[in-house]
Write a protein that holds these residues in place. Structure first.
Motif, PDB file in Angstrom:
ATOM      1  N   LEU A  91       0.816  -1.219   0.000  1.00 17.90           N
ATOM      2  CA  LEU A  91       0.000   0.000   0.000  1.00 17.90           C
ATOM      3  C   LEU A  91       0.851   1.271   0.000  1.00 17.90           C
ATOM      4  CD1 LEU A  91      -2.921  -0.898   2.415  1.00 17.90           C
ATOM      5  CD2 LEU A  91      -3.067  -0.459  -0.050  1.00 17.90           C
ATOM      6  N   VAL A  92       2.044   1.196   0.559  1.00 23.14           N
ATOM      7  CA  VAL A  92       2.881   2.394   0.696  1.00 23.14           C
ATOM      8  C   VAL A  92       3.161   3.090  -0.640  1.00 23.14           C
ATOM      9  CG1 VAL A  92       5.175   3.238   1.401  1.00 23.14           C
ATOM     10  CG2 VAL A  92       3.869   1.715   2.901  1.00 23.14           C
ATOM     11  N   PRO A  93       3.612   2.381  -1.680  1.00 29.56           N
ATOM     12  CA  PRO A  93       3.889   3.088  -2.935  1.00 29.56           C
ATOM     13  C   PRO A  93       2.651   3.774  -3.527  1.00 29.56           C
ATOM     14  CG  PRO A  93       4.873   0.911  -2.985  1.00 29.56           C
ATOM     15  CD  PRO A  93       4.001   0.969  -1.772  1.00 29.56           C
ATOM     16  N   ARG A  94       1.494   3.155  -3.368  1.00 26.97           N
ATOM     17  CA  ARG A  94       0.257   3.739  -3.901  1.00 26.97           C
ATOM     18  C   ARG A  94      -0.147   4.966  -3.091  1.00 26.97           C
ATOM     19  NH1 ARG A  94      -3.161   4.922  -7.901  1.00 26.97           N
ATOM     20  NH2 ARG A  94      -5.036   3.683  -7.949  1.00 26.97           N
ATOM     21  N   LEU A  95      -0.121   4.832  -1.772  1.00 24.51           N
ATOM     22  CA  LEU A  95      -0.541   5.928  -0.906  1.00 24.51           C
ATOM     23  C   LEU A  95       0.416   7.113  -0.951  1.00 24.51           C
ATOM     24  CD1 LEU A  95      -1.796   3.865   2.171  1.00 24.51           C
ATOM     25  CD2 LEU A  95      -3.183   4.949   0.367  1.00 24.51           C
ATOM     26  N   THR A  96       1.673   6.845  -1.256  1.00 28.24           N
ATOM     27  CA  THR A  96       2.659   7.932  -1.323  1.00 28.24           C
ATOM     28  C   THR A  96       2.897   8.407  -2.750  1.00 28.24           C
ATOM     29  OG1 THR A  96       4.486   6.350  -1.392  1.00 28.24           O
ATOM     30  CG2 THR A  96       3.834   7.192   0.794  1.00 28.24           C
ATOM     31  N   ALA A  97       2.115   7.885  -3.685  1.00 28.74           N
ATOM     32  CA  ALA A  97       2.162   8.300  -5.096  1.00 28.74           C
ATOM     33  C   ALA A  97       3.547   8.154  -5.711  1.00 28.74           C
ATOM     34  CB  ALA A  97       1.645   9.729  -5.260  1.00 28.74           C
ATOM     35  N   LEU A  98       4.193   7.012  -5.430  1.00 29.46           N
ATOM     36  CA  LEU A  98       5.467   6.740  -6.096  1.00 29.46           C
ATOM     37  C   LEU A  98       5.193   6.457  -7.570  1.00 29.46           C
ATOM     38  CD1 LEU A  98       7.398   4.542  -3.504  1.00 29.46           C
ATOM     39  CD2 LEU A  98       7.709   6.961  -4.034  1.00 29.46           C
ATOM     40  N   PRO A  99       6.188   6.611  -8.424  1.00 29.33           N
ATOM     41  CA  PRO A  99       5.978   6.337  -9.844  1.00 29.33           C
ATOM     42  C   PRO A  99       5.450   4.921 -10.075  1.00 29.33           C
ATOM     43  CG  PRO A  99       8.088   7.421  -9.511  1.00 29.33           C
ATOM     44  CD  PRO A  99       7.555   7.072  -8.150  1.00 29.33           C
ATOM     45  N   ARG A 100       4.617   4.779 -11.078  1.00 30.88           N
ATOM     46  CA  ARG A 100       3.949   3.501 -11.354  1.00 30.88           C
ATOM     47  C   ARG A 100       4.898   2.310 -11.498  1.00 30.88           C
ATOM     48  NH1 ARG A 100       0.740   7.411 -13.140  1.00 30.88           N
ATOM     49  NH2 ARG A 100      -1.475   7.214 -12.635  1.00 30.88           N
ATOM     50  N   PRO A 101       6.033   2.449 -12.192  1.00 35.43           N
ATOM     51  CA  PRO A 101       6.910   1.272 -12.294  1.00 35.43           C
ATOM     52  C   PRO A 101       7.409   0.787 -10.932  1.00 35.43           C
ATOM     53  CG  PRO A 101       7.504   2.891 -13.957  1.00 35.43           C
ATOM     54  CD  PRO A 101       6.515   3.554 -13.037  1.00 35.43           C
ATOM     55  N   VAL A 102       7.706   1.713 -10.045  1.00 37.40           N
ATOM     56  CA  VAL A 102       8.163   1.336  -8.700  1.00 37.40           C
ATOM     57  C   VAL A 102       7.007   0.710  -7.929  1.00 37.40           C
ATOM     58  CG1 VAL A 102       9.094   2.218  -6.514  1.00 37.40           C
ATOM     59  CG2 VAL A 102       9.963   3.100  -8.690  1.00 37.40           C
ATOM     60  N   ASP A 103       5.838   1.305  -8.019  1.00 36.75           N
ATOM     61  CA  ASP A 103       4.648   0.781  -7.359  1.00 36.75           C
ATOM     62  C   ASP A 103       4.392  -0.653  -7.806  1.00 36.75           C
ATOM     63  OD1 ASP A 103       2.143   0.329  -6.195  1.00 36.75           O
ATOM     64  OD2 ASP A 103       1.078   1.672  -7.561  1.00 36.75           O
ATOM     65  N   LEU A 144      13.007   8.234   1.072  1.00 39.43           N
ATOM     66  CA  LEU A 144      14.059   8.935   1.817  1.00 39.43           C
ATOM     67  C   LEU A 144      14.383  10.281   1.173  1.00 39.43           C
ATOM     68  CD1 LEU A 144      16.505   5.979   2.620  1.00 39.43           C
ATOM     69  CD2 LEU A 144      15.037   7.211   4.250  1.00 39.43           C
ATOM     70  N   ALA A 145      14.370  10.324  -0.151  1.00 37.82           N
ATOM     71  CA  ALA A 145      14.627  11.591  -0.852  1.00 37.82           C
ATOM     72  C   ALA A 145      13.519  12.591  -0.555  1.00 37.82           C
ATOM     73  CB  ALA A 145      14.746  11.345  -2.357  1.00 37.82           C
ATOM     74  N   ARG A 146      12.284  12.136  -0.544  1.00 42.52           N
ATOM     75  CA  ARG A 146      11.168  13.041  -0.213  1.00 42.52           C
ATOM     76  C   ARG A 146      11.297  13.592   1.201  1.00 42.52           C
ATOM     77  NH1 ARG A 146       5.777  10.172  -2.553  1.00 42.52           N
ATOM     78  NH2 ARG A 146       6.412  10.192  -4.736  1.00 42.52           N
ATOM     79  N   ALA A 147      11.822  12.765   2.098  1.00 35.63           N
ATOM     80  CA  ALA A 147      11.991  13.199   3.484  1.00 35.63           C
ATOM     81  C   ALA A 147      13.236  14.063   3.661  1.00 35.63           C
ATOM     82  CB  ALA A 147      12.066  11.976   4.399  1.00 35.63           C
ATOM     83  N   GLY A 148      14.013  14.219   2.609  1.00 37.54           N
ATOM     84  CA  GLY A 148      15.221  15.031   2.680  1.00 37.54           C
ATOM     85  C   GLY A 148      16.398  14.331   3.333  1.00 37.54           C
ATOM     86  N   LEU A 149      16.332  13.022   3.473  1.00 38.70           N
ATOM     87  CA  LEU A 149      17.410  12.281   4.116  1.00 38.70           C
ATOM     88  C   LEU A 149      18.511  11.859   3.153  1.00 38.70           C
ATOM     89  CD1 LEU A 149      15.215  10.131   6.505  1.00 38.70           C
ATOM     90  CD2 LEU A 149      16.563  12.163   7.075  1.00 38.70           C
ATOM     91  N   VAL A 150      18.181  11.786   1.860  1.00 37.61           N
ATOM     92  CA  VAL A 150      19.172  11.530   0.815  1.00 37.61           C
ATOM     93  C   VAL A 150      18.892  12.510  -0.321  1.00 37.61           C
ATOM     94  CG1 VAL A 150      19.456   9.075   1.402  1.00 37.61           C
ATOM     95  CG2 VAL A 150      17.804   9.743  -0.344  1.00 37.61           C
ATOM     96  N   ALA A 151      19.840  12.638  -1.220  1.00 35.08           N
ATOM     97  CA  ALA A 151      19.674  13.566  -2.346  1.00 35.08           C
ATOM     98  C   ALA A 151      18.539  13.113  -3.252  1.00 35.08           C
ATOM     99  CB  ALA A 151      20.970  13.654  -3.147  1.00 35.08           C
ATOM    100  N   GLY A 152      17.751  14.059  -3.688  1.00 36.85           N
ATOM    101  CA  GLY A 152      16.697  13.757  -4.649  1.00 36.85           C
ATOM    102  C   GLY A 152      17.291  13.453  -6.008  1.00 36.85           C
ATOM    103  N   LEU A 153      16.522  12.809  -6.847  1.00 35.66           N
ATOM    104  CA  LEU A 153      17.030  12.425  -8.157  1.00 35.66           C
ATOM    105  C   LEU A 153      17.360  13.616  -9.041  1.00 35.66           C
ATOM    106  CD1 LEU A 153      14.744   9.402  -9.139  1.00 35.66           C
ATOM    107  CD2 LEU A 153      16.910   9.392  -7.910  1.00 35.66           C
ATOM    108  N   HIS A 154      16.709  14.742  -8.804  1.00 33.90           N
ATOM    109  CA  HIS A 154      16.882  15.891  -9.695  1.00 33.90           C
ATOM    110  C   HIS A 154      17.456  17.119  -9.000  1.00 33.90           C
ATOM    111  CE1 HIS A 154      14.839  13.451 -12.564  1.00 33.90           C
ATOM    112  NE2 HIS A 154      13.761  13.378 -11.815  1.00 33.90           N
TER     113      HIS A 154
END
Length: 189
Positions: free
Chosen positions: A43-55, A100-110
């Motif tokens: 449920l986590v990838p869906r609820l957090t709106a991660l990209p579809r391939p990851v979900d 983790l990137a969304r939480a600012g704990l690691v660098a974001g992809l962009h």
């Protein structure tokens, strides 16, 4: 096409929820617990709106792993252990990296200055850690239930598969970053 991807991932989530119901009727309390964890994770990838391939990758790999566990396929069909360990940690590591990137704990992809090699290294480290925790779980479950059905060679191969899948997932995220693709689920139109 996006709707089909959502539908497939959501159907896989229904299969996970069916696992809870099936386990409650025909399985054990441990089986119910396995599927409760699987449902929460998928449920986590869906609820957090991660990209579809990851979900989709997280949903499919965790549901296959859950059913393989409760149906005893890891013991009955020895080879199934390898593809499960070669996919699930990597899919999960990619999802965890994005969170983790969304939480600012690691660098974001962009983010400016983000080194793609760092994305690979961190994703590999996350996935390897997840693979180790999985092996702890297997040891606890099988050690407490009688003679171990997993041994040193199985554990090392599982850890290798988990590490390699996580490195591949990290490379995938680095390529995703290089392509400039988003890290949020695209809205359907």
């Amino acid at each position: 096409m996006l709707r089909v991807g959502d539908l497939v991932a959501d159907l896989v989530r229904v299969v996970a929820a069916a696992g809870v119901a099936w386990s409650a009727v025909a399985g054990t309390a441990a089986d119910v617990a396995v599927f409760a964890v699987v449902v929460a994770v998928v449920l986590v990838p869906r609820l957090t709106a991660l990209p579809r391939p990851v979900d989709a990758a997280v949903a499919v790999t965790w549901v296959v792993a859950g059913w393989a566990n409760v149906l005893g396929l890891y013991v009955a069909v020895g080879w199934i252990d390898i593809p499960v360990h070669a996919t699930t940690p990597g899919a999960t590591a990619a999802a965890v990296y994005l969170l983790l990137a969304r939480a600012g704990l690691v660098a974001g992809l962009h983010e400016p200055g983000t080194r793609r090699a760092a994305i690979v290294v961190v994703t590999t480290a996350v996935g390897t850690t997840l693979a180790v925790w999985w092996e702890f779980y297997e040891w606890i479950v099988y050690h407490g239930a009688g003679p171990p059905v997993v041994g040193y060679g199985d554990t090392v191969l599982d850890l290798l598969m988990g590490t390699l899948s996580s490195a591949v997932a990290g490379l995938g995220l680095a390529l995703w970053s290089a392509a400039g693709w988003g890290t949020e689920r695209l809205a359907l139109r």
